[in-house]
Design a protein around this motif. Structure first.
Motif, mmCIF file in Angstrom:
data_model
loop_
_atom_site.group_PDB
_atom_site.id
_atom_site.type_symbol
_atom_site.label_atom_id
_atom_site.label_comp_id
_atom_site.label_asym_id
_atom_site.label_seq_id
_atom_site.Cartn_x
_atom_site.Cartn_y
_atom_site.Cartn_z
ATOM 1 N N ALA A 26 -4.661 6.799 -2.400
ATOM 2 C CA ALA A 26 -5.012 6.463 -1.026
ATOM 3 C C ALA A 26 -3.784 6.576 -0.134
ATOM 4 O O ALA A 26 -2.659 6.327 -0.565
ATOM 5 C CB ALA A 26 -5.577 5.051 -0.961
ATOM 6 N N ASP A 27 -3.994 6.939 1.113
ATOM 7 C CA ASP A 27 -2.880 6.991 2.054
ATOM 8 C C ASP A 27 -2.340 5.582 2.283
ATOM 9 O O ASP A 27 -3.104 4.628 2.423
ATOM 10 C CB ASP A 27 -3.334 7.577 3.394
ATOM 11 N N PRO A 28 -1.016 5.418 2.357
ATOM 12 C CA PRO A 28 -0.453 4.091 2.633
ATOM 13 C C PRO A 28 -0.641 3.720 4.097
ATOM 14 O O PRO A 28 -1.063 4.542 4.920
ATOM 15 C CB PRO A 28 1.031 4.271 2.293
ATOM 16 N N VAL A 29 -0.302 2.481 4.422
ATOM 17 C CA VAL A 29 -0.353 2.048 5.814
ATOM 18 C C VAL A 29 0.679 2.867 6.600
ATOM 19 O O VAL A 29 1.826 2.997 6.170
ATOM 20 C CB VAL A 29 -0.028 0.545 5.927
ATOM 21 N N PRO A 30 0.286 3.423 7.740
ATOM 22 C CA PRO A 30 1.232 4.232 8.516
ATOM 23 C C PRO A 30 2.451 3.429 8.958
ATOM 24 O O PRO A 30 2.362 2.218 9.215
ATOM 25 C CB PRO A 30 0.400 4.683 9.726
#
Length: 346
Positions: free
Chosen positions: A156-160
């Motif tokens: 999953a993409d991390p928090v920006p």
């Protein structure tokens, strides 16, 4: 009646007497009668576990169990752990328990906070669209800390970064600190660049994060114990190989972080509770000298959390050992005497 102890004080290594008056340490003999409870040995500021999540039931779905919480913090205490930081709890500490004289001191960061765009495959996370407001609220409602999920898994993409930076700036503006769960390389890098106060786990941490943490005064809490326990269970798949490489990186970064001046701290993360001595052993195995590795579970952790150690007027948390844990870390498993909040609990 006061308590009297005589022995070698750590970390400075001086042999002297100290007295306990209520919940404070004194080095001048008091005018009242004192009971000698330790004569000889090594006196250590009470152990600290800076990353533990008591209250989880041994079976079933994740949910806060007050009875399990009480039993698990008692296990910490009985091992000589006199202070605990909870970077995320599944529920609220039972009323009255926190101030009880025979329980470790507690510092809580409130709930896990997860950005709504993050993977939602862990139901106990508090998922929110307004992460900044939630982080400030948790910080104010608890002990000046909030717990942020900087990522969750490798896919999953991390928090920006811009969101992490907004959270960190807002929490710092109200005098609080941010603990960030990070495992993916980008998740750790975003958190380090954002200036969080402690990076938890740091699996896959890029080398440049070490310098960022050192410059910003951030702590590294690798929680090596549960990762080492899981390592034999991770099978040889593409995802498994990624996991193992991340684990190896964590181990390397421990020594690099220490050498760069980063505060490395000891946290056990999961059961068994009262097991911070094992984390110290993993820190030694990762390359920290034994005389350094004890600090992350004692004086260094207390300093980072604002809990005075064996100093005039310091908090009366003392564990006594027959051998010097800086030379024999294994002795941390066998405290001869445990004093918590000025009371002898063993």
């Amino acid at each position: 009646m006061a308590l009297h102890l005589r022995g070698t004080l750590l970390p400075d290594g001086t042999a002297r007497d100290l007295w306990i008056l209520g919940d404070r340490i004194a080095f001048d003999r008091p005018s009242i009668e004192a009971d000698t409870v330790a004569d000889g040995g090594f006196l250590l500021p009470g152990l600290v576990d800076v990353h533990t999540h008591p209250g989880s039931p041994s079976e079933g779905e994740p949910a806060f169990d007050p009875d399990a919480f009480a039993d698990q913090i008692a296990a910490h205490r009985d091992a000589g752990t006199t202070a605990l930081r909870f970077p995320g709890l599944l529920g609220e500490i039972p009323e009255g328990l926190r101030a009880a004289p025979d329980v470790p001191r507690m510092i809580t960061a409130g709930r896990w906070l997860a950005w709504a765009g993050l993977s939602k495959n862990a139901d106990f996370h508090t998922v929110t669209d307004d992460l900044v407001a939630a982080a400030v609220a948790e910080t104010k409602a608890h002990d000046g800390w909030c717990k942020l999920m900087g990522d969750w898994d490798f896919e999953a993409d991390p928090v920006p970064y811009d969101i992490l930076r907004a959270v960190t700036d807002a929490v710092h503006a109200v005098g609080g600190r941010v603990a960030a769960h990070c495992q993916s390389a980008q998740g750790v890098l975003n958190a380090a660049r954002a200036g969080v106060d402690s990076i938890e786990h740091g699996m896959g941490m890029p080398e440049e994060c070490v310098g960022l943490m050192a410059a910003q005064g951030a702590a590294y809490v690798p929680t090596l114990t549960p990762f080492a326990r899981r390592a034999p269970q991770i099978i040889d798949t593409p995802r498994g190989r990624l996991w193992h490489e991340g684990h190896r990186i964590m181990i390397r970064r421990v020594r690099e972080a220490h050498d760069a001046g980063v505060t490395v701290l000891a946290g056990t993360d999961s059961a068994p509770f009262g097991n911070v001595a094992t984390e110290v052993e993993h820190l030694v195995a990762a390359g920290l000298p034994a005389d350094v590795a004890v600090g992350p579970a004692s004086w260094a952790a207390r300093d980072f959390l604002g809990l005075p150690g064996l100093v005039e007027g310091g908090l009366a948390d003392v564990t006594v050992y027959d051998a010097d844990p800086r030379v024999e870390p294994g002795v941390l498993r066998h405290p001869r005497r445990i004093i918590l909040r000025g009371r002898v609990v063993r």
